[in-house]
Enzyme design. Sequence first.
Site, mmCIF file in Angstrom:
data_model
loop_
_atom_site.group_PDB
_atom_site.id
_atom_site.type_symbol
_atom_site.label_atom_id
_atom_site.label_comp_id
_atom_site.label_asym_id
_atom_site.label_seq_id
_atom_site.Cartn_x
_atom_site.Cartn_y
_atom_site.Cartn_z
ATOM 1 N N SER A 45 0.818 -1.216 0.000
ATOM 2 C CA SER A 45 0.000 0.000 0.000
ATOM 3 C C SER A 45 0.852 1.267 0.000
ATOM 4 O O SER A 45 0.333 2.358 -0.259
ATOM 5 C CB SER A 45 -0.936 0.016 1.208
ATOM 6 O OG SER A 45 -1.889 -1.025 1.128
ATOM 7 N N GLY A 225 -4.301 -2.127 -0.998
ATOM 8 C CA GLY A 225 -3.454 -1.767 -2.124
ATOM 9 C C GLY A 225 -3.204 -0.274 -2.159
ATOM 10 O O GLY A 225 -3.808 0.490 -1.402
ATOM 11 N N CYS A 252 -9.365 -2.247 3.444
ATOM 12 C CA CYS A 252 -8.656 -1.027 3.062
ATOM 13 C C CYS A 252 -9.078 -0.566 1.660
ATOM 14 O O CYS A 252 -10.199 -0.100 1.493
ATOM 15 C CB CYS A 252 -7.150 -1.239 3.182
ATOM 16 S SG CYS A 252 -6.219 0.310 3.227
ATOM 17 N N LEU A 253 -8.225 -0.701 0.650
ATOM 18 C CA LEU A 253 -8.631 -0.358 -0.715
ATOM 19 C C LEU A 253 -9.866 -1.147 -1.110
ATOM 20 O O LEU A 253 -10.737 -0.646 -1.837
ATOM 21 C CB LEU A 253 -7.483 -0.640 -1.690
ATOM 22 C CG LEU A 253 -7.733 -0.267 -3.156
ATOM 23 C CD1 LEU A 253 -7.780 1.245 -3.337
ATOM 24 C CD2 LEU A 253 -6.667 -0.875 -4.062
ATOM 25 N N GLN A 256 -13.035 0.673 -0.263
ATOM 26 C CA GLN A 256 -13.356 1.728 -1.225
ATOM 27 C C GLN A 256 -13.892 1.141 -2.528
ATOM 28 O O GLN A 256 -14.819 1.687 -3.139
ATOM 29 C CB GLN A 256 -12.108 2.569 -1.478
ATOM 30 C CG GLN A 256 -11.563 3.244 -0.231
ATOM 31 C CD GLN A 256 -10.085 3.545 -0.331
ATOM 32 O OE1 GLN A 256 -9.533 3.701 -1.421
ATOM 33 N NE2 GLN A 256 -9.416 3.626 0.812
ATOM 34 N N ASN A 294 -3.627 2.260 6.969
ATOM 35 C CA ASN A 294 -2.685 2.786 5.982
ATOM 36 C C ASN A 294 -3.461 3.134 4.718
ATOM 37 O O ASN A 294 -3.559 2.333 3.802
ATOM 38 C CB ASN A 294 -1.586 1.753 5.687
ATOM 39 C CG ASN A 294 -0.619 2.247 4.622
ATOM 40 O OD1 ASN A 294 -0.593 3.428 4.293
ATOM 41 N ND2 ASN A 294 0.174 1.340 4.070
ATOM 42 N N GLY A 296 -4.942 6.701 2.123
ATOM 43 C CA GLY A 296 -5.033 8.128 1.842
ATOM 44 C C GLY A 296 -6.342 8.530 1.209
ATOM 45 O O GLY A 296 -6.550 9.709 0.900
ATOM 46 N N HIS A 337 -7.095 -2.318 9.076
ATOM 47 C CA HIS A 337 -6.430 -3.598 8.799
ATOM 48 C C HIS A 337 -6.635 -4.548 9.975
ATOM 49 O O HIS A 337 -5.901 -4.469 10.973
ATOM 50 C CB HIS A 337 -4.937 -3.386 8.548
ATOM 51 C CG HIS A 337 -4.634 -2.858 7.192
ATOM 52 N ND1 HIS A 337 -4.328 -3.673 6.118
ATOM 53 C CD2 HIS A 337 -4.624 -1.594 6.713
ATOM 54 C CE1 HIS A 337 -4.122 -2.930 5.046
ATOM 55 N NE2 HIS A 337 -4.301 -1.663 5.377
ATOM 56 N N GLU A 339 -5.816 -7.545 10.259
ATOM 57 C CA GLU A 339 -4.647 -8.419 10.433
ATOM 58 C C GLU A 339 -3.506 -7.703 11.142
ATOM 59 O O GLU A 339 -2.501 -8.338 11.499
ATOM 60 C CB GLU A 339 -4.178 -8.940 9.075
ATOM 61 C CG GLU A 339 -3.326 -7.989 8.245
ATOM 62 C CD GLU A 339 -4.085 -6.816 7.643
ATOM 63 O OE1 GLU A 339 -3.429 -5.909 7.085
ATOM 64 O OE2 GLU A 339 -5.328 -6.792 7.725
#
Length: 361
Positions: A45, A225, A252-253, A256, A294, A296, A337, A339
């Site tokens: 990422s 990612g 995460c990604l 989205q 993590n 943006g 995350h 994990e």
Amino acid sequence: MRAALALEDGTIVHGELFGSPREAEGEVVFNTSHTGFQEALTDPSYRGQILIMTFPMQGNYGILPEVGESDRVQVEGFVVRYLHDGPIHPRAEITLDEFLQDHGVPGIAGVDTRMLTRKIRTEGAMRGVLVPYEPDDQPSDEELLERVREVPHISEMDLVPQVSVREEYRFSDGKPEIVVIDCGVKRSILRELAKRGAGVTVVPYDTSAQEIMDIDPDGVVVSNGPGDPKRVRETVETVRELIGQVPLMGICLGNQILGLAEGGDTFKLKFGHRGANQPVKDLDKDRVYITSQNHGFALDPDSLRDTPLRVRWVNVNDGTVEGVVHTDAPAFSVQFHPEAGPGPWDTKWVFDEFLAMCREH
């Protein structure tokens, strides 16, 4: 050798070079974790980014063989206040300096990371360059800023194709059968699924829905990612077709991407969430968890009002969306995350919840 870090707002700092003597460019961001530099460096990422660690000392336990989240250093450059050059962990194979040298990534030490972090927190993440130089050949400020102006914005970069696996592979055998769409998946995600007995097959980010269904999965995970989720149209379309056919979880990604697949929208955060101390509230359980994050970009909550996605998790600090649940299909996603890697293990139960969903369906 020396090195300079230049930001697009005109900030320039000089320090000592470590790692590889090559130039780096990317979006400059910061991570607030106290430990876990190896996991951060190898997290896909971070592709396209120069990473500042806010904790002053880095490298004090070296590089351990089993800790990496991928096979290579993913950051473009590394910025630290102090680089440890003394004894390291007995099981460590090499030092942080040697690790970056081996992977062709430059680092800069001896700079005011607190000042840089405050600047990014106030003004937002910005483009930058990390330039090595000999002491008698220091580049001018104008030369450095001219290089910064040539750096593309993160939303202009196609980063997922750089970190995704190129061919399908088998990670573990077991049940339920899980397909992971690799947009830059961390090894810890695969390990957590395998630990719970799942059979895991990893496929490229642009694998079609039909190709995934031909594997006959019991569930599909859309991984983390780098970069702007709107750049991975293929994955968004695949997820759109998979919804309702098979249980889905995004991380995460992947959170989205699920939102975009159902008609939602995303936006760029000012400076992102990067660290192991982000508080997230689970609205269903009325509990707060400390999470590792993590990213943006984030889902726009207003854009979800007319979609079948319900916000379940929110960030306590800024109220942004940290996860959604599909109201008409077995699907959900989290922005954090579960994990960790590195970070707290408070939300590893998310994997149990997903695998239970897969077994039920």
